[in-house]
Write a protein that holds these residues in place. Sequence first.
Motif, PDB file in Angstrom:
ATOM      1  N   PRO A 100      33.899  42.442  26.112  1.00 21.02           N
ATOM      2  CA  PRO A 100      33.403  42.121  27.452  1.00 21.02           C
ATOM      3  C   PRO A 100      34.221  42.881  28.486  1.00 21.02           C
ATOM      4  N   HIS A 103      34.320  41.805  34.025  1.00 13.86           N
ATOM      5  CA  HIS A 103      33.797  41.732  35.392  1.00 13.86           C
ATOM      6  C   HIS A 103      32.278  41.701  35.309  1.00 13.86           C
ATOM      7  N   ASN A 104      31.669  40.800  36.122  1.00 10.13           N
ATOM      8  CA  ASN A 104      30.212  40.633  36.074  1.00 10.13           C
ATOM      9  C   ASN A 104      29.438  41.913  36.294  1.00 10.13           C
ATOM     10  N   ASP A 105      29.953  42.776  37.139  1.00 10.49           N
ATOM     11  CA  ASP A 105      29.195  43.979  37.492  1.00 10.49           C
ATOM     12  C   ASP A 105      29.599  45.204  36.684  1.00 10.49           C
ATOM     13  N   HIS A 107      29.802  46.923  32.818  1.00  9.42           N
ATOM     14  CA  HIS A 107      29.104  46.706  31.544  1.00  9.42           C
ATOM     15  C   HIS A 107      29.708  47.578  30.458  1.00  9.42           C
ATOM     16  N   SER A 194      28.273  40.227  27.235  1.00  7.48           N
ATOM     17  CA  SER A 194      29.244  40.121  28.343  1.00  7.48           C
ATOM     18  C   SER A 194      30.321  39.066  28.068  1.00  7.48           C
ATOM     19  N   ARG A 195      30.136  38.273  26.975  1.00  7.40           N
ATOM     20  CA  ARG A 195      31.130  37.223  26.713  1.00  7.40           C
ATOM     21  C   ARG A 195      31.815  37.370  25.350  1.00  7.40           C
TER      22      ARG A 195
END
Length: 658
Positions: A100, A103-105, A107, A194-195
Amino acid sequence: MRIKNILLGAFLTAGISASAQDNTITVETAKLGAPVQPTMYGIFFEDINYAADGGLYAELVINRSFEFPNPFAGWDISGKVTLQNDGPFDKNPHYVRLAPSGHNDKHTMIENHGFFGMGLKKGAAYRFTVWARCPEGGNSKIWIDLVDNATMGEDQKLGNGGIEVSGKEWKKYTLVLKAGKTIERAHLRVWGDSRVTTDLEHVSLFPVDTYNGDENGMRKDLAQALFDMKPGVFRFPGGCIVEGTDLATRYQWKNTVGPVENRPLNENRWHYTFTSRYYPNYFQSYGLGFYEYFRLSEQIGAEPLPVLNVGMSCQFQNNIRNEKKVHVAIEDLQPYIDDCIDLIEFANGDPAKNKWAALRAEMGHPAPFNLKYLGVGNEQWDYKDNKAFSKRLKVFMDAIRKVHPEIKLIGTSGPNSEGEDFDLGWTAMKELKADLVDEHFYRNINWFKNEMYRYDEYDRKGPKVFAGEYACHDSGKKYNHAGASIYEAAFMTNLEKNADIVHMATYAPLFAHVEGWQWRPDAIWFDNLRSAKTVSYHVQALYAQNKGTHVLKTTLATPTPKGQDGIFSSAVYDKEQDEVIVKVVNTTEKAQQVDIQLQGKKAIARVNTISLDCSDYDMENTVDNPNAIVPVQGTAKAEGSLIKATIPAKTFVIYKAK
Ligand code: AHR
């Protein structure tokens, strides 16, 4: 006396060109000549010009196991991607870890460029496979996109889907995707979860619609072109890659069988052979290996003809005078000999009795492949009296013949078509009683004109001839064009007439990617979506499709003097079709009247013709214009047993008389 004869000869030659030529071809149909071998016209395959990976082998992902010297060659990466090297396949230990990004943004993603991009067809299905696991446990979801990076549209995706990866164990996952449009240069993206950290190995994408639907299969149009030719023999895997640049990089068939995931990568010497056409990402994945070559031979109806290393590295690229340093010492040849004997077992052996035969059965082919021929050494030669090649070949032949006398062994006269090395080669092959001798000639038009009667004078008692690599390279114009192909057609009349000693002939090379070639001319060109059969391909195919079963003697009233343009012909009888097949090639600049007299026949019921017009000298079939020159069917008239024809300039015509 000699001067007188020369003068007379000169006078006669002048006389021939001044007076009208008599193009009456007499075909003696009452007496069958030598049988034409089923192997007579075939295919030479080598992984040159991206013929295998990026070509016939339908895999679309380059460097799928991250084993290239630059492990990310062919890949873009973003986010948290790391290379690991303790993977599930010991011969290909690398894999990638997608963690992961934190950070959300941001990838984590890997993107493969394919071989000059990936050719995808609208509506067609593509099978994505990957070995994956979640090294820290749990489940993850990875997303797979087929993308068009160059689009101006809102979304680069032209097909996508997701895969659930579960647990710490390595497993193979499969997803079939459909392409939303036709595109020559797609890329493949694989997005990490992402996790949850996910490991990926052997990332692969194949069209579902391969030749015969095989999963580890061949590109359909290219394999179909081979089948269409009706080849009698299929030689593989080369060429120079049999030798490698050095012994470490020679082709080793044992590395090319078993699960594809565990076939180790090898260099491809064509990546660096020419610095003028350099391909740093050209390697051999061995996904197309010996099992696949044997299968393909079977599928296209050709006898398999593998060529193995004779304990020598490429003599062009190494010091031939210092043969001891670059080649295997005689006393150390056993592993190389074992490779030959084990290959015969792999192809023909009993799975209950031999481990290589058992592997063949495990791979899906319990029945034998019926191997009959084995080439030992590619372009090898004796340098003066060092016998570098022949003394090694002798050790191989003695050992192989002891256990497999049924296998026909093929030696070579080296890379030259004549001269001292060539003569030494043939003398040695005769002494060793090679079954066939592999001759190579990439030569210009003048050479072809001079060699139009090459095999007429060959020793009938020695080994048979395998014209294993040849093509007309014109005079410095090394590209495919009709002006050269017509000389190949004319030359092949001599192969056919001499079918008692010429048992195999294979034009070379076979394939070339328009963006990845190192050598031309070639028989078939392709890009990522299209392919083109060259005029030379059609010449080969016309001979192979009309090879008949027995030679018929032909006599041309005014034979063409050596080295000149003229009319060339040969004829065969086809027992199954009860047909006389006459091949006539007009290499001159003007149309020629030709009378074909079928001596021994009272009447001809019907004559079908096929002609190939090569009069447009520079014309070639390309992927943009694949049908510029193609064979054209027709008919001809006969009066009794006489066929009267006008053959246009630079045209090859086949007359099939019932
Ligand atoms: O066909 C190309 C190369 O030509 C082959 O690899 C080799 O055998 C010959 O020199």
